[in-house]
Design a protein around this motif. Sequence first.
Motif, PDB file in Angstrom:
ATOM      1  N   UNK A   4       0.838  -1.191   0.000  1.00 56.46           N
ATOM      2  CA  UNK A   4       0.000   0.000   0.000  1.00 56.46           C
ATOM      3  C   UNK A   4       0.877   1.245   0.000  1.00 56.46           C
ATOM      4  N   UNK A   5       0.433   2.264  -0.709  1.00 54.58           N
ATOM      5  CA  UNK A   5       1.027   3.586  -0.642  1.00 54.58           C
ATOM      6  C   UNK A   5       0.150   4.367   0.322  1.00 54.58           C
ATOM      7  N   UNK A   6       0.721   4.812   1.441  1.00 55.07           N
ATOM      8  CA  UNK A   6      -0.042   5.540   2.451  1.00 55.07           C
ATOM      9  C   UNK A   6       0.496   6.954   2.543  1.00 55.07           C
ATOM     10  N   UNK A   7      -0.365   7.921   2.319  1.00 58.55           N
ATOM     11  CA  UNK A   7       0.005   9.328   2.372  1.00 58.55           C
ATOM     12  C   UNK A   7      -0.834   9.994   3.453  1.00 58.55           C
ATOM     13  N   UNK A   8      -0.206  10.816   4.284  1.00 59.21           N
ATOM     14  CA  UNK A   8      -0.983  11.495   5.314  1.00 59.21           C
ATOM     15  C   UNK A   8      -0.341  12.815   5.705  1.00 59.21           C
ATOM     16  N   UNK A   9      -1.147  13.644   6.349  1.00 56.47           N
ATOM     17  CA  UNK A   9      -0.678  14.932   6.859  1.00 56.47           C
ATOM     18  C   UNK A   9      -0.629  14.877   8.378  1.00 56.47           C
ATOM     19  N   UNK A  10       0.295  15.629   8.961  1.00 59.42           N
ATOM     20  CA  UNK A  10       0.405  15.731  10.409  1.00 59.42           C
ATOM     21  C   UNK A  10      -0.516  16.825  10.942  1.00 59.42           C
TER      22      UNK A  10
END
Length: 107
Positions: A4-10
Amino acid sequence: MALFLWQFAFTSKAWERQMGEHISPFDHLDDKVAGEFGGTVHQSWYAFGEYDVIAVVEMPDNESMAAYVLAMNALGYLSGGKTTVLMSMDEGGSALKRAGEAMELRE
């Protein structure tokens, strides 16, 4: 195992902790938590743009990845994200073959 490619913001709380303690709240995206779901975080990077971090995560299945993301979100350091299922070129080729065979049946 699935990738999986997981992208997130803090959140601002996460940025404040990183600057104050000089560590990321996800030093290694909490590989220990990933392990609880049978997975591992292969690599992660800081990024500019919509998301602050991009990671490649391996999990046994979609449900395990969803549980991992939910658990990580519950820590309160994430603000939005996106998860993309990754397929190998072989898997993509097999999918194309199956789709082509299904289309032949329609003719």
